[in-house]
Design an enzyme around this catalytic site. Sequence first.
Site, short mmCIF file in Angstrom:
data_model
loop_
_atom_site.label_atom_id
_atom_site.label_comp_id
_atom_site.label_asym_id
_atom_site.label_seq_id
_atom_site.Cartn_x
_atom_site.Cartn_y
_atom_site.Cartn_z
N SER A 1 66.69 71.70 13.19
CA SER A 1 66.15 71.03 12.01
C SER A 1 66.69 69.60 11.95
O SER A 1 67.90 69.40 12.05
CB SER A 1 66.56 71.81 10.76
OG SER A 1 66.07 71.17 9.60
N LYS B 1 62.08 70.64 14.25
CA LYS B 1 61.55 70.69 12.87
C LYS B 1 61.96 69.41 12.18
O LYS B 1 63.15 69.06 12.18
CB LYS B 1 62.11 71.91 12.16
CG LYS B 1 62.03 71.89 10.64
CD LYS B 1 62.35 73.26 10.07
CE LYS B 1 63.33 73.15 8.91
NZ LYS B 1 63.57 74.48 8.30
N LYS C 1 62.20 67.31 8.66
CA LYS C 1 62.12 67.32 7.21
C LYS C 1 61.16 66.20 6.80
O LYS C 1 61.23 65.09 7.34
CB LYS C 1 63.50 67.06 6.60
CG LYS C 1 64.46 68.20 6.82
CD LYS C 1 64.06 69.39 6.00
CE LYS C 1 65.04 70.51 6.17
NZ LYS C 1 64.66 71.66 5.34
N ASP D 1 58.95 70.46 7.52
CA ASP D 1 59.44 71.23 6.37
C ASP D 1 59.51 70.29 5.17
O ASP D 1 60.22 69.29 5.20
CB ASP D 1 60.83 71.79 6.67
CG ASP D 1 61.36 72.66 5.52
OD1 ASP D 1 62.47 73.20 5.66
OD2 ASP D 1 60.65 72.80 4.50
N GLU E 1 56.02 73.83 6.58
CA GLU E 1 56.85 74.77 5.81
C GLU E 1 56.96 74.33 4.36
O GLU E 1 57.27 73.17 4.09
CB GLU E 1 58.24 74.84 6.46
CG GLU E 1 59.15 75.90 5.94
CD GLU E 1 60.51 75.90 6.63
OE1 GLU E 1 60.71 75.15 7.62
OE2 GLU E 1 61.40 76.63 6.16
N ASP F 1 58.91 79.53 2.77
CA ASP F 1 60.36 79.71 2.85
C ASP F 1 60.83 80.07 1.43
O ASP F 1 60.92 81.24 1.08
CB ASP F 1 60.98 78.41 3.37
CG ASP F 1 62.51 78.35 3.25
OD1 ASP F 1 63.10 77.34 3.68
OD2 ASP F 1 63.12 79.31 2.74
N LYS G 1 65.00 84.20 5.81
CA LYS G 1 66.42 83.88 5.67
C LYS G 1 67.06 85.04 4.93
O LYS G 1 66.80 85.24 3.74
CB LYS G 1 66.61 82.60 4.84
CG LYS G 1 66.14 81.32 5.49
CD LYS G 1 66.31 80.16 4.51
CE LYS G 1 65.86 78.86 5.11
NZ LYS G 1 65.92 77.77 4.12
N GLY H 1 67.55 78.80 8.57
CA GLY H 1 69.00 78.57 8.53
C GLY H 1 69.39 77.90 7.23
O GLY H 1 68.57 77.25 6.58
O1 LIG Z 1 69.74 74.80 10.82
C1 LIG Z 1 70.09 75.10 9.68
O2 LIG Z 1 70.94 75.95 9.38
C2 LIG Z 1 69.42 74.38 8.53
C3 LIG Z 1 67.94 74.53 8.66
C4 LIG Z 1 67.27 73.89 7.49
O3 LIG Z 1 66.60 72.89 7.63
N1 LIG Z 1 67.53 74.44 6.30
C5 LIG Z 1 66.92 73.84 5.13
C6 LIG Z 1 65.70 74.58 4.74
O4 LIG Z 1 65.09 74.20 3.75
O5 LIG Z 1 65.31 75.48 5.49
C7 LIG Z 1 67.96 73.73 4.09
C8 LIG Z 1 68.84 72.70 4.21
C9 LIG Z 1 69.86 72.52 3.29
C10 LIG Z 1 70.00 73.44 2.27
C11 LIG Z 1 69.12 74.49 2.16
C12 LIG Z 1 68.09 74.65 3.09
#
Ligand SMILES: O=C(O)CCC(=O)N[C@@H](C(=O)O)c1ccccc1
Length: 366
Positions: A133, A159, A161, A187, A212, A237, A261, A289
Amino acid sequence: MKITGIELRRIAMPLVAPFRTSFGTETARDVLLVRVVTPEAEGWGECVAMSGPLYSSEYVDGTADVLRRFLIPALPANVDAHAAERALEPFKGHRMAKAALGTAILDAQLRAVGESFGRSLGVARDRVPCGVSVGIMDSIPELLDAVAGYIAEGYVRIKLKIEPEWDVAPVRAVRERFGDDLLLQVDANAAYTLADARRLARLDDFDLLLIEQPLADDDLVQHARLAQMIKTPVCLDESIESAAHAAAAISLGAAAIINIKPGRVGGYLEARRIHDLCQAHGVPVWCGGMLETGLGRAPNVALAALPGFTLPGDTSASRRYYAADITEPFELDDGHLDVPVGPGIGVDPLPERLDEFTTSAEWIPL
Ligand SMILES: O=C(O)CCC(=O)N[C@@H](C(=O)O)c1ccccc1
């Protein structure tokens, strides 16, 4: 299993770099760890709640409070993961807190009989392909450098953001620089509304695996409408907190793909139910994640080895977020992570590393 007592341990983990999403920027994680102690074995659960209620309504101080005052006291004297799930049912929400407690109990239960998490799930793969990510950046050149670095590390999927004003241009730049074969998804963390449909439809030109959580977490109907207006498959998600939510999203046509998750859905038992439901409906899933340490990363990698996890997840190497993990680091090997094979979640915290990052520890005798 008779629980002797439970430790609530808080650790502060600095991130290797700020991680910016549409709802804020993380520079460190304030993590709640749950340690369940029984005469036969100990078990660990990592709570994925963030410091503030920005990703979801849960936040780390609140999870500690609900565990201390409600969830832990509700556990039966003799407990296993299923009995714990039943005992916690009367309490509404607080799925991240429930997941941490349930996972610690499941870990202790499996360690006591020497069974690995992967084996208890019945996984058939011994390693999983890993995606990464990439946060919102200050400039496109900076983004391209970061993506180049992750591709060089071997990640099989990128991925990005996105948020309004940081979406079409960065996606186009990555596609143009790294070609059409790169597995690429975005995402939005619920940053858009249905009024942005035309803008989101411009992402259809870039052959994305999925988009996402484009819209609000509590709106399946609007996601179903959006899915009719864009070609890129919609993945949910934040909207999916249970198997019931997943069933509703699938039947409404709000989700073509689901990000599972375990922390968000109340634990690995529910995560497994969502996997099974999606597999029955031909809906691909992947493992999301929450910037987990190795204690949370380990069971996620095992879960991601289930057959329905057909898309690379955000199961990145420890070094993606931490210079020093509290377990032996998860290292990418040819774009994959190995499924842990030891008893329970298969990893243990490194005592001196855990103490180094500990900010508080509270023992709750049962
Ligand atoms: O690789 C990881 O653990 C993070 C993956 C990721 O982008 N998590 C995002 C999400 O929205 O999925 C997230 C980031 C920070 C806090 C919560 C969620």
